[in-house]
Design an enzyme around this catalytic site. Sequence first.
Site: not given
Length: 180
Positions: A9, A90, A123
Amino acid sequence: MGIGIIVVDMINDFVTGELGISRAKDIIPNIKKLLDFARTKGISIIYACDSHSRDDAEVKLWGPHAIAGSKGAEIVEELKPREGDVLVKKNRYSPFFGTDLDRLMRDLGITELVLVGVSTDICILHTAADAFYRGYEIFVPSDCVEAFTREDHERALEYMKRVYGAKVMSSDELIKSLGG
Ligand code: ZN
């Protein structure tokens, strides 16, 4: 080599945008240094990035972010992937959920995963959990992950050490242990 680095991310929305973590900018040079080193050693680099539709569960909870195809969902300029890197989109915290990541790692012979990116307590933590369930060794360079607050970051590092056996060290220590 059986090591893969998962960059989680590091996209515009989490660094400067919608859900921007102001502390995330500080880890960019450390991640870049680690990736530059990894490329000289032939270590696999996998980018795992949020890519949401407007009705995803995460969007309902956090508000719109990382909408597929938007500028916010793009990897930050400083860490752009190179040829040969793997990209996994994702739509949950963990890149193992609903993707080919596990098979991909096994095809590459990867048994050890280095987790970098944001955020340490969401995450990264969920990726570590899924990696642990699947039998991977987990490494977390503490200066290559960040969270909204220092407390969130440190608590998550401790949790990953205790619960998933993650090895937490600095990026310089990690590079040294990999022969740098
Ligand atoms: Zn998301």
